[in-house]
Design a protein around this motif. Structure first.
Motif, mmCIF file in Angstrom:
data_model
loop_
_atom_site.group_PDB
_atom_site.id
_atom_site.type_symbol
_atom_site.label_atom_id
_atom_site.label_comp_id
_atom_site.label_asym_id
_atom_site.label_seq_id
_atom_site.Cartn_x
_atom_site.Cartn_y
_atom_site.Cartn_z
ATOM 1 N N ARG A 1 -16.049 -1.563 -2.979
ATOM 2 C CA ARG A 1 -15.167 -2.516 -3.674
ATOM 3 C C ARG A 1 -13.837 -2.659 -2.947
ATOM 4 O O ARG A 1 -13.289 -3.767 -2.847
ATOM 5 N N GLN A 2 -13.305 -1.563 -2.442
ATOM 6 C CA GLN A 2 -12.026 -1.631 -1.739
ATOM 7 C C GLN A 2 -12.159 -2.384 -0.419
ATOM 8 O O GLN A 2 -11.251 -3.132 -0.042
ATOM 9 N N ARG A 3 -13.252 -2.201 0.274
ATOM 10 C CA ARG A 3 -13.460 -2.951 1.516
ATOM 11 C C ARG A 3 -13.539 -4.446 1.245
ATOM 12 O O ARG A 3 -12.984 -5.261 1.993
ATOM 13 N N ASN A 4 -14.231 -4.802 0.187
ATOM 14 C CA ASN A 4 -14.399 -6.212 -0.125
ATOM 15 C C ASN A 4 -13.153 -6.832 -0.739
ATOM 16 O O ASN A 4 -13.075 -8.059 -0.853
ATOM 17 N N ILE B 1 0.842 -1.202 0.000
ATOM 18 C CA ILE B 1 0.000 0.000 0.000
ATOM 19 C C ILE B 1 0.877 1.252 0.000
ATOM 20 O O ILE B 1 1.885 1.311 0.697
ATOM 21 N N ASP B 2 0.497 2.243 -0.782
ATOM 22 C CA ASP B 2 1.193 3.528 -0.800
ATOM 23 C C ASP B 2 0.657 4.376 0.350
ATOM 24 O O ASP B 2 -0.346 5.078 0.211
ATOM 25 N N TYR B 3 1.337 4.336 1.483
ATOM 26 C CA TYR B 3 0.832 5.024 2.672
ATOM 27 C C TYR B 3 1.035 6.532 2.612
ATOM 28 O O TYR B 3 0.408 7.270 3.380
ATOM 29 N N ASP B 4 1.894 7.004 1.721
ATOM 30 C CA ASP B 4 2.107 8.444 1.614
ATOM 31 C C ASP B 4 0.838 9.179 1.207
ATOM 32 O O ASP B 4 0.669 10.363 1.507
ATOM 33 N N GLN B 5 -0.055 8.488 0.511
ATOM 34 C CA GLN B 5 -1.276 9.141 0.048
ATOM 35 C C GLN B 5 -2.231 9.468 1.185
ATOM 36 O O GLN B 5 -3.173 10.247 1.016
ATOM 37 N N PHE B 6 -1.991 8.916 2.377
ATOM 38 C CA PHE B 6 -2.905 9.117 3.497
ATOM 39 C C PHE B 6 -2.443 10.215 4.450
ATOM 40 O O PHE B 6 -3.021 10.389 5.521
ATOM 41 N N ASN B 7 -1.391 10.937 4.108
ATOM 42 C CA ASN B 7 -0.825 11.929 5.025
ATOM 43 C C ASN B 7 -1.639 13.217 5.023
ATOM 44 O O ASN B 7 -1.249 14.217 4.426
ATOM 45 N N PHE B 8 -2.798 13.205 5.674
ATOM 46 C CA PHE B 8 -3.581 14.431 5.785
ATOM 47 C C PHE B 8 -3.022 15.287 6.921
ATOM 48 O O PHE B 8 -2.536 14.782 7.933
ATOM 49 N N PRO C 1 -7.487 -2.395 9.993
ATOM 50 C CA PRO C 1 -7.052 -1.261 9.172
ATOM 51 C C PRO C 1 -7.703 -1.305 7.795
ATOM 52 O O PRO C 1 -7.842 -2.370 7.189
ATOM 53 N N LEU C 2 -8.100 -0.139 7.309
ATOM 54 C CA LEU C 2 -8.800 -0.041 6.040
ATOM 55 C C LEU C 2 -8.228 1.129 5.246
ATOM 56 O O LEU C 2 -8.203 2.265 5.731
ATOM 57 N N SER C 3 -7.749 0.843 4.056
ATOM 58 C CA SER C 3 -7.201 1.893 3.195
ATOM 59 C C SER C 3 -8.253 2.295 2.168
ATOM 60 O O SER C 3 -8.792 1.455 1.455
ATOM 61 N N LEU C 4 -8.546 3.590 2.104
ATOM 62 C CA LEU C 4 -9.512 4.133 1.159
ATOM 63 C C LEU C 4 -8.764 5.019 0.170
ATOM 64 O O LEU C 4 -8.346 6.125 0.516
ATOM 65 N N ASN C 5 -8.601 4.522 -1.034
ATOM 66 C CA ASN C 5 -7.895 5.257 -2.076
ATOM 67 C C ASN C 5 -8.921 5.986 -2.933
ATOM 68 O O ASN C 5 -9.540 5.407 -3.820
ATOM 69 N N VAL C 6 -9.120 7.269 -2.665
ATOM 70 C CA VAL C 6 -10.165 8.067 -3.298
ATOM 71 C C VAL C 6 -9.545 9.338 -3.858
ATOM 72 O O VAL C 6 -8.687 9.956 -3.214
ATOM 73 N N TYR D 1 -8.624 13.184 0.309
ATOM 74 C CA TYR D 1 -9.801 12.320 0.283
ATOM 75 C C TYR D 1 -9.452 10.862 0.616
ATOM 76 O O TYR D 1 -10.318 10.113 1.046
ATOM 77 N N SER D 2 -8.215 10.479 0.388
ATOM 78 C CA SER D 2 -7.793 9.108 0.702
ATOM 79 C C SER D 2 -7.507 9.003 2.194
ATOM 80 O O SER D 2 -6.844 9.867 2.763
ATOM 81 N N LEU D 3 -7.990 7.928 2.804
ATOM 82 C CA LEU D 3 -7.878 7.790 4.253
ATOM 83 C C LEU D 3 -7.332 6.418 4.625
ATOM 84 O O LEU D 3 -7.627 5.415 3.982
ATOM 85 N N TRP D 4 -6.558 6.386 5.693
ATOM 86 C CA TRP D 4 -6.047 5.164 6.302
ATOM 87 C C TRP D 4 -6.656 5.126 7.693
ATOM 88 O O TRP D 4 -6.293 5.892 8.576
ATOM 89 N N ILE D 5 -7.655 4.244 7.898
ATOM 90 C CA ILE D 5 -8.437 4.287 9.120
ATOM 91 C C ILE D 5 -8.408 2.943 9.838
ATOM 92 O O ILE D 5 -8.086 1.909 9.264
ATOM 93 N N ASP D 6 -8.764 2.994 11.121
ATOM 94 C CA ASP D 6 -9.067 1.804 11.915
ATOM 95 C C ASP D 6 -10.575 1.660 11.962
ATOM 96 O O ASP D 6 -11.293 2.597 12.326
ATOM 97 N N SER D 7 -11.072 0.495 11.607
ATOM 98 C CA SER D 7 -12.503 0.229 11.678
ATOM 99 C C SER D 7 -12.745 -0.860 12.709
ATOM 100 O O SER D 7 -12.193 -1.958 12.595
ATOM 101 N N LEU D 8 -13.550 -0.549 13.723
ATOM 102 C CA LEU D 8 -13.889 -1.570 14.720
ATOM 103 C C LEU D 8 -14.874 -2.531 14.084
ATOM 104 O O LEU D 8 -16.021 -2.187 13.800
#
Length: 355
Positions: A226-229, A80-87, A206-211, A174-181
């Motif tokens: 689609r990304q979640r699945n 995963i390209d984590y740099d895209q999540f640096n908000f 952990p869930l990566s949202l590439n938007v 808009y792209s997010l790197w989140i924790d989902s319970l």
């Protein structure tokens, strides 16, 4: 079972350990209770809950998975390209220090043990503040019925799309790197049905949202779906590797990955369908998974999303060392707008496709 007076109604008092009363376990318990009551009322014998499996077979299956199949999933997380999540939070206070990354990871990994100190015994900042908002009944009903009308999107995806839109509008990302319970139930394994297990089985996944932010709101929700699945085993393998894999090298590789700074505990759909046939009035909200303060301690924002009396309830916990009340209030205001607009857009599309 008791009566408050000789001529009064009977009441049933049930004491249940919290380990049993997660959403799925409580449903199984209520179904078993109802079956027993109906059987006795009809003059029949009560059968035991043979269909409800014990927890240990599930844990053994999960441990086996963590040490056999799950290591092959590492390439997904490391690719995963984590740099895209640096908000960046524009109005973060420069006068206060945030939790260091090392201390944050220490707290994150030890959260279920209730630790509040780093490896050197220093206290960590765990004070948090909250902002509350609600979505009206009509919009809530439309949101929670989306899954029944569309095979390409769920209500959780709509919320995540709105969250992406809000973060994009405020922080430019808009792209997010989140924790989902997330509940670890469901059919993770073809050879094991975990839907009949009583026990508290929720984890931070952990869930990566590439938007990009250029999508329409409805397309953004479908993209997130689609990304979640596409997550290996729904993301459960990540935590299984971290805590059940016996190879220290595997865990070290996971520790090199950045920690999500946004967390979401979404349980509105579960609460909406919670069995209430034993209750005469609407109870206080069943905040399943509410007490995640320890696990949420390293997040800049943590969103608790629940359902009560027909309305969607959103409690946003924020880290005052990183962001102030006004920034959080602005974020929640835009989140509310994004959520309503996304719901309306999907509702119009669904109405057009299914008149």
């Amino acid at each position: 079972a008791f009566r408050a007076s000789e001529s009064g109604d009977y009441y049933l008092l049930v004491l249940v350990h919290h380990f049993v009363v997660d959403g799925m376990g409580y449903r199984l318990f209520l179904e078993a209770l109802e079956d027993a009551y109906n059987a006795l009322a009809a003059g029949h014998d009560v059968n035991g809950a043979e269909a409800v499996q014990r927890l240990s077979p599930w844990l053994k299956r999960l441990e086996h998975y963590a040490n056999s199949e799950a290591p092959d999933e590492l390439k997904h997380w490391e690719g995963i390209d984590y740099d895209q999540f640096n908000f960046r939070v524009s109005d973060a206070s420069s006068g206060r220090t945030s939790v260091a990354e090392e201390s944050a990871r220490e707290l994150h990994d030890a959260s279920l043990k209730g630790r509040r100190e780093d490896a050197n015994g220093r206290s960590l900042r765990v004070d948090r503040a909250k902002y509350h908002l609600e979505i009206d009944r009509e919009a809530t009903a439309s949101l929670l019925s989306i899954g029944a009308r569309s095979a390409n999107c769920q209500d959780f995806d709509v919320f995540l799309a709105a969250l992406s839109g809000a973060c994009g509008a405020l922080f430019g990302n808009y792209s997010l790197w989140i924790d989902s319970l997330t509940s670890t139930r469901g059919r993770l394994f073809d050879d094991f049905d975990s839907s009949q297990i009583i026990g508290l089985l929720s984890e931070l996944v952990p869930l990566s949202l590439n938007v990009t932010g250029r999508e329409s709101r409805s397309d953004r929700a479908r993209l997130i779906y689609r990304q979640r699945n596409a997550l290996p085993r729904g993301g459960i393998g990540f935590r299984a590797l971290k805590f059940l894999n016996r190879d220290p090298a595997v865990r070290r590789r996971l520790d090199r990955l950045p920690l999500p700074r946004i967390g979401v505990n979404y349980r509105a759909r579960l609460q909406r369908h919670f069995p209430r046939r034993f209750l005469d009035t609407e109870p206080s909200p069943l905040w399943i998974g509410e007490h995640m303060h320890q696990a949420a301690a390293i997040h800049v924002f943590w969103f608790d999303v629940g359902y009560q009396s027909g309305d969607l309830q959103i409690d946003t916990t924020y880290d005052p060392s990183m962001v102030d009340y006004e920034v959080t209030r602005h974020l929640c205001t835009v989140l509310q707008q994004e959520l309503l607009q996304t719901i309306n857009e999907i509702r119009k599309i669904s109405g057009h496709l299914h008149p």
